[in-house]
Design a protein around this motif. Structure first.
Motif, PDB file in Angstrom:
ATOM      1  N   ILE A   1      -0.342  12.807 -70.487  1.00 34.94           N
ATOM      2  CA  ILE A   1       0.321  13.498 -71.596  1.00 34.94           C
ATOM      3  C   ILE A   1       1.758  12.997 -71.715  1.00 34.94           C
ATOM      4  O   ILE A   1       2.369  12.565 -70.733  1.00 34.94           O
ATOM      5  CB  ILE A   1       0.280  15.025 -71.434  1.00 34.94           C
ATOM      6  CG1 ILE A   1       0.955  15.464 -70.133  1.00 34.94           C
ATOM      7  CG2 ILE A   1      -1.146  15.535 -71.486  1.00 34.94           C
ATOM      8  CD1 ILE A   1       1.056  16.986 -70.009  1.00 34.94           C
ATOM      9  N   ASP A   2       2.298  13.084 -72.935  1.00 31.44           N
ATOM     10  CA  ASP A   2       3.605  12.517 -73.247  1.00 31.44           C
ATOM     11  C   ASP A   2       4.675  13.602 -73.346  1.00 31.44           C
ATOM     12  O   ASP A   2       4.539  14.531 -74.158  1.00 31.44           O
ATOM     13  CB  ASP A   2       3.538  11.759 -74.578  1.00 31.44           C
ATOM     14  CG  ASP A   2       2.429  10.722 -74.592  1.00 31.44           C
ATOM     15  OD1 ASP A   2       2.291  10.014 -73.582  1.00 31.44           O
ATOM     16  OD2 ASP A   2       1.698  10.638 -75.599  1.00 31.44           O
ATOM     17  N   PRO A   3       5.752  13.511 -72.548  1.00 32.90           N
ATOM     18  CA  PRO A   3       6.827  14.503 -72.639  1.00 32.90           C
ATOM     19  C   PRO A   3       7.667  14.282 -73.894  1.00 32.90           C
ATOM     20  O   PRO A   3       7.907  13.153 -74.311  1.00 32.90           O
ATOM     21  CB  PRO A   3       7.653  14.253 -71.375  1.00 32.90           C
ATOM     22  CG  PRO A   3       7.428  12.799 -71.072  1.00 32.90           C
ATOM     23  CD  PRO A   3       6.015  12.513 -71.487  1.00 32.90           C
ATOM     24  N   SER A   4       8.139  15.384 -74.475  1.00 34.98           N
ATOM     25  CA  SER A   4       8.995  15.274 -75.663  1.00 34.98           C
ATOM     26  C   SER A   4      10.447  15.028 -75.278  1.00 34.98           C
ATOM     27  O   SER A   4      11.214  14.451 -76.058  1.00 34.98           O
ATOM     28  CB  SER A   4       8.890  16.552 -76.505  1.00 34.98           C
ATOM     29  OG  SER A   4       9.305  17.686 -75.739  1.00 34.98           O
ATOM     30  N   HIS A   5      10.862  15.468 -74.078  1.00 33.82           N
ATOM     31  CA  HIS A   5      12.241  15.314 -73.611  1.00 33.82           C
ATOM     32  C   HIS A   5      12.209  14.608 -72.258  1.00 33.82           C
ATOM     33  O   HIS A   5      11.451  15.002 -71.359  1.00 33.82           O
ATOM     34  CB  HIS A   5      12.932  16.665 -73.483  1.00 33.82           C
ATOM     35  CG  HIS A   5      13.128  17.352 -74.800  1.00 33.82           C
ATOM     36  ND1 HIS A   5      12.076  17.841 -75.557  1.00 33.82           N
ATOM     37  CD2 HIS A   5      14.265  17.653 -75.519  1.00 33.82           C
ATOM     38  CE1 HIS A   5      12.541  18.396 -76.659  1.00 33.82           C
ATOM     39  NE2 HIS A   5      13.863  18.303 -76.661  1.00 33.82           N
ATOM     40  N   ARG A   6      13.042  13.600 -72.125  1.00 34.78           N
ATOM     41  CA  ARG A   6      12.970  12.741 -70.939  1.00 34.78           C
ATOM     42  C   ARG A   6      14.366  12.487 -70.370  1.00 34.78           C
ATOM     43  O   ARG A   6      15.349  12.468 -71.104  1.00 34.78           O
ATOM     44  CB  ARG A   6      12.303  11.405 -71.292  1.00 34.78           C
ATOM     45  CG  ARG A   6      10.926  11.560 -71.892  1.00 34.78           C
ATOM     46  CD  ARG A   6      10.364  10.253 -72.426  1.00 34.78           C
ATOM     47  NE  ARG A   6      11.187   9.672 -73.490  1.00 34.78           N
ATOM     48  CZ  ARG A   6      11.131  10.032 -74.751  1.00 34.78           C
ATOM     49  NH1 ARG A   6      10.311  11.001 -75.142  1.00 34.78           N
ATOM     50  NH2 ARG A   6      11.899   9.445 -75.660  1.00 34.78           N
ATOM     51  N   LEU A   7      14.408  12.278 -69.061  1.00 38.20           N
ATOM     52  CA  LEU A   7      15.667  11.979 -68.374  1.00 38.20           C
ATOM     53  C   LEU A   7      15.514  10.678 -67.602  1.00 38.20           C
ATOM     54  O   LEU A   7      14.557  10.507 -66.849  1.00 38.20           O
ATOM     55  CB  LEU A   7      16.032  13.107 -67.409  1.00 38.20           C
ATOM     56  CG  LEU A   7      17.207  12.836 -66.452  1.00 38.20           C
ATOM     57  CD1 LEU A   7      18.525  12.733 -67.234  1.00 38.20           C
ATOM     58  CD2 LEU A   7      17.298  13.922 -65.391  1.00 38.20           C
ATOM     59  N   ARG A   8      16.449   9.782 -67.807  1.00 37.80           N
ATOM     60  CA  ARG A   8      16.561   8.567 -66.995  1.00 37.80           C
ATOM     61  C   ARG A   8      17.909   8.583 -66.288  1.00 37.80           C
ATOM     62  O   ARG A   8      18.864   9.203 -66.762  1.00 37.80           O
ATOM     63  CB  ARG A   8      16.467   7.298 -67.845  1.00 37.80           C
ATOM     64  CG  ARG A   8      15.113   6.978 -68.410  1.00 37.80           C
ATOM     65  CD  ARG A   8      15.166   5.660 -69.172  1.00 37.80           C
ATOM     66  NE  ARG A   8      13.931   5.382 -69.870  1.00 37.80           N
ATOM     67  CZ  ARG A   8      12.926   4.683 -69.360  1.00 37.80           C
ATOM     68  NH1 ARG A   8      13.031   4.183 -68.127  1.00 37.80           N
ATOM     69  NH2 ARG A   8      11.835   4.474 -70.066  1.00 37.80           N
ATOM     70  N   GLY A   9      18.005   7.877 -65.198  1.00 41.98           N
ATOM     71  CA  GLY A   9      19.272   7.775 -64.507  1.00 41.98           C
ATOM     72  C   GLY A   9      19.292   6.583 -63.572  1.00 41.98           C
ATOM     73  O   GLY A   9      18.255   6.002 -63.257  1.00 41.98           O
ATOM     74  N   GLN A  10      20.501   6.226 -63.146  1.00 41.35           N
ATOM     75  CA  GLN A  10      20.664   5.165 -62.152  1.00 41.35           C
ATOM     76  C   GLN A  10      21.716   5.607 -61.157  1.00 41.35           C
ATOM     77  O   GLN A  10      22.746   6.185 -61.527  1.00 41.35           O
ATOM     78  CB  GLN A  10      21.062   3.837 -62.800  1.00 41.35           C
ATOM     79  CG  GLN A  10      21.099   2.681 -61.793  1.00 41.35           C
ATOM     80  CD  GLN A  10      21.501   1.359 -62.426  1.00 41.35           C
ATOM     81  OE1 GLN A  10      22.247   1.337 -63.413  1.00 41.35           O
ATOM     82  NE2 GLN A  10      21.029   0.256 -61.864  1.00 41.35           N
ATOM     83  N   VAL A  11      21.450   5.336 -59.877  1.00 44.44           N
ATOM     84  CA  VAL A  11      22.366   5.690 -58.802  1.00 44.44           C
ATOM     85  C   VAL A  11      22.915   4.401 -58.209  1.00 44.44           C
ATOM     86  O   VAL A  11      22.148   3.501 -57.826  1.00 44.44           O
ATOM     87  CB  VAL A  11      21.649   6.517 -57.712  1.00 44.44           C
ATOM     88  CG1 VAL A  11      22.631   6.905 -56.625  1.00 44.44           C
ATOM     89  CG2 VAL A  11      21.004   7.755 -58.329  1.00 44.44           C
ATOM     90  N   VAL A  12      24.274   4.316 -58.138  1.00 42.18           N
ATOM     91  CA  VAL A  12      24.915   3.088 -57.660  1.00 42.18           C
ATOM     92  C   VAL A  12      26.041   3.424 -56.692  1.00 42.18           C
ATOM     93  O   VAL A  12      26.522   4.558 -56.629  1.00 42.18           O
ATOM     94  CB  VAL A  12      25.484   2.259 -58.839  1.00 42.18           C
ATOM     95  CG1 VAL A  12      24.386   1.852 -59.804  1.00 42.18           C
ATOM     96  CG2 VAL A  12      26.595   3.039 -59.552  1.00 42.18           C
ATOM     97  N   ASN A  13      26.446   2.410 -55.935  1.00 41.53           N
ATOM     98  CA  ASN A  13      27.646   2.486 -55.105  1.00 41.53           C
ATOM     99  C   ASN A  13      28.853   2.371 -56.031  1.00 41.53           C
ATOM    100  O   ASN A  13      28.947   1.432 -56.828  1.00 41.53           O
ATOM    101  CB  ASN A  13      27.634   1.341 -54.094  1.00 41.53           C
ATOM    102  CG  ASN A  13      28.770   1.420 -53.094  1.00 41.53           C
ATOM    103  OD1 ASN A  13      29.843   1.929 -53.383  1.00 41.53           O
ATOM    104  ND2 ASN A  13      28.541   0.881 -51.902  1.00 41.53           N
ATOM    105  N   ILE A  14      29.785   3.330 -55.947  1.00 42.39           N
ATOM    106  CA  ILE A  14      30.920   3.334 -56.865  1.00 42.39           C
ATOM    107  C   ILE A  14      31.778   2.077 -56.713  1.00 42.39           C
ATOM    108  O   ILE A  14      32.459   1.663 -57.645  1.00 42.39           O
ATOM    109  CB  ILE A  14      31.776   4.605 -56.664  1.00 42.39           C
ATOM    110  CG1 ILE A  14      32.723   4.797 -57.857  1.00 42.39           C
ATOM    111  CG2 ILE A  14      32.514   4.567 -55.336  1.00 42.39           C
ATOM    112  CD1 ILE A  14      33.402   6.154 -57.874  1.00 42.39           C
TER     113      ILE A  14
END
Length: 609
Positions: free
Chosen positions: A389-402
């Motif tokens: 099933i397909d979500p209508s609201h999605r979250l992406r992110g990236q975690v990096v060394n500052i």
């Protein structure tokens, strides 16, 4: 069922036969049991399901060497299966593996091209015509190898003996483990279940499956590819005679022992259970009343079909809980409904022989339909069906060394919705993660990684149109010399008490110091420019002490923290004396900075991270 005792081994050649919980078979469904069309007036029993053929044994009359002498023997036959699991009306004699001695239950390993067949131990001229009367006749297992479309005899399987029988083999799908029965010394009862493992060209000494064996007889095992072992026993509290039982083998350690709560078992002898693909049908044998001969083969045909549905997000490839699933018939009527559990699964059941539509719905996801068929020859539904099933609201992110923005793999992402943790994720090799989110909620997303100081972000989907959000998480490494500017630890003007919005950040610092006991820090408190220099210096010192005291109350040793107030000497923006600035600008200067003075990264395992 006819029982012929040959020195302690019941030669029941009519198909007689911790850990993960055993999966129930034909559970909570209506079934129909039909007499197989290949049955004769004598004794017949099913032996093995091989592709689209049912291999079975049938009793035949054989003429002896002397005039007017004849005797009964079991030969091997096969019959083609019809789409619904019924058998063709006539079986084919397998003459290449039918000999002048008895042939009984067999097993085939398609991976290795081997067959193991139960036979009489040996052919002796003084007993071959009276095989069921001679009391010292034993059973053994003979190994065959695939030769084109036929089978070639290789030789006897180990452990054969004139003192006891070895029979009724069933082999693992990989061909490296064989389960069989024997009345060898040291067992629990008449015939016990044993296993042996192939090591190179040799087989290990037989091991008694003690959890399954009783003081009675355990016989005719059938080891399905899904790990379920079916067997017959007359040593348990069954309905009478031999009953059929099954268990899941996990590393050859049996789980729960179950039996059927329907008409498969009876007061007569019931044995030799052979499951068809995905429980669409099955076979067993019995001498119950109403058959055509002494022992008959029966076909189990479910009138209802039960399958499991797994609902997965097309965005994250993770299971989705709380999805409402409806089964609609061809007229659009809902005939069954359920809701997926925490693992995204739900069991479903519908009448056989029909087509249906599945409808999956959940807030935050687009409705999804899928056609399924419970018609035998029309793309039958999988026992374990999957729906995306397909979500209508999605979250992406990236975690990096500052420092350098290098991706951090393996970081832990925790997603809280309206103050409650609802999901988690782990970053991939590029530091990326994905998550489904729902509309009309408030979120707190936290990113943490070993040897880094975590951070979080707050956002709301209140009023948000369907779409995707992206957040960039920069984490400070816990190395000596690292200065961590905590932008969330602010103080009200002319105050030094800890504000509620600073508690979450200070709690994280306390958890970090507890997890890494070799880290020492310097705590810096800063003020804005308003007020005199002397006043701001004292105010910053009070703020430093307030922060120090908070961490100490959280269990951190005071000796690990150096607290210093810098007043207004280190402003971070243009808001110096006589410069007109907004309150937000001044607040940037009322801050706390942590500098790591000493670091030897040795996290405490007891904290579970």
């Amino acid at each position: 069922m006819k029982v012929r005792y040959l020195t302690g081994l019941a030669l029941m050649f009519v198909v007689l036969l911790g850990n993960a919980q055993t999966q129930k078979v034909f559970d909570d469904v209506q079934i129909d049991i039909k007499n197989a069309s290949v049955n004769t007036a004598k004794s017949d029993f099913a032996s093995y399901l091989y592709g689209q053929e049912l291999i079975y044994n049938s009793e035949v009359k054989v003429e002896g060497d002397k005039k007017k002498e004849s005797y009964l023997m079991y030969d091997v036959y096969s019959t083609q299966l019809l789409p619904e699991g019924q058998t063709a009306k006539k079986g084919e004699h397998r003459s290449r593996i039918s000999t002048k001695i008895q042939e009984g239950p067999m097993t085939i390993c398609e991976a290795t091209g081997e067959m193991y067949l139960t036979q009489s131990y040996e052919e002796e001229t003084d007993v071959k015509n009276i095989v069921f009367k001679k009391e010292n006749i034993r059973l053994c297992i003979t190994r065959f190898e695939k030769a084109g479309d036929d089978w070639k005899e290789v030789g006897p399987f180990p452990f054969a003996s004139k003192d006891y029988s070895v029979a009724h083999p069933t082999v693992s799908s990989t061909g490296d483990t064989l389960i069989f029965i024997s009345d060898m010394p040291g067992g629990a009862g008449g015939t016990d279940l044993y296993y042996t493992i192939r090591k190179g060209e040799e087989w290990t000494d037989p091991v008694n499956l003690k959890k399954l064996n009783t003081a009675g007889n355990e016989m005719f095992p059938y080891w399905d590819a899904d790990g379920t072992l079916y067997f017959a026993s007359n040593g348990r509290d069954g309905q009478g005679g031999l009953d059929i039982y099954y268990t899941s083998l996990n590393g050859l350690d049996p789980a729960d022992i179950l039996t059927f709560n329907n008409a498969i078992n009876s007061a007569a002898d019931d044995f030799g259970f052979i499951p068809g693909p995905a429980e669409r049908y099955a076979y067993f044998s019995s001498n119950r009343s109403g058959g055509q001969g002494a022992d008959d083969i029966y076909v189990v045909l479910p009138e209802e079909y039960k399958f499991n549905l797994l609902v997965i997000s097309s965005f994250t490839d993770k299971p989705v809980a709380g999805v409402k699933v409806e089964i609609k018939n061809e007229k659009g009527k809902v005939v069954a409904e359920s809701v997926t559990d925490a693992s995204g699964h739900t069991p479903l059941k519908a009448e056989m022989g029909k087509r249906y539509d599945l409808l999956a719905t959940k807030a935050g996801y687009y409705d999804k339909t899928k056609e399924i068929s419970l018609v035998a020859d029309a793309g039958f539904v999988n026992k374990e069906e999957v729906l995306y099933i397909d979500p209508s609201h999605r979250l992406r992110g990236q975690v990096v060394n500052i420092f350098g923005d290098e991706p951090i793999a393996g970081a832990t992402i925790t997603i809280a919705q309206d103050g409650k943790a609802v999901d988690s994720a782990t970053t991939d090799a590029e530091g990326n993660f994905k998550a489904d989110i729902q509309p009309e909620h408030n979120y707190l997303v936290t990113a943490e990684a070993d040897n880094f100081f975590g951070t979080d972000v707050e956002f709301s989907t209140q009023g948000m149109e369907p779409g995707e959000l992206f957040y960039y998480f920069q984490l400070y490494p816990l190395d000596a010399g690292t200065r961590i500017g905590l932008t969330n630890i602010y103080f009200d003007y002319d105050k030094y008490n800890i504000r509620p919005d600073a508690v979450r950040v200070l709690d994280r610092m306390a958890e970090t110091l507890a997890k890494y006991p070799d880290i020492d820090i310097k705590l810096e408190a800063h003020t804005d420019c308003r007020g005199t220099d002397e006043y701001n210096q004292k105010l910053s010192e009070r703020r430093a002490k307030a922060t120090l005291d908070y961490l100490v109350r959280k269990g951190i040793d005071k000796s690990r923290i150096e607290a210093i107030g810098f007043g207004e000497t280190q402003l971070v923006n243009e808001c110096a004396d006589d410069v007109d600035c907004s309150e937000e600008k001044h607040q940037e200067n009322r801050r706390t900075v942590f500098e790591i003075k000493k670091s030897k990264i040795t996290p405490k395992a007891s904290l579970g991270k």
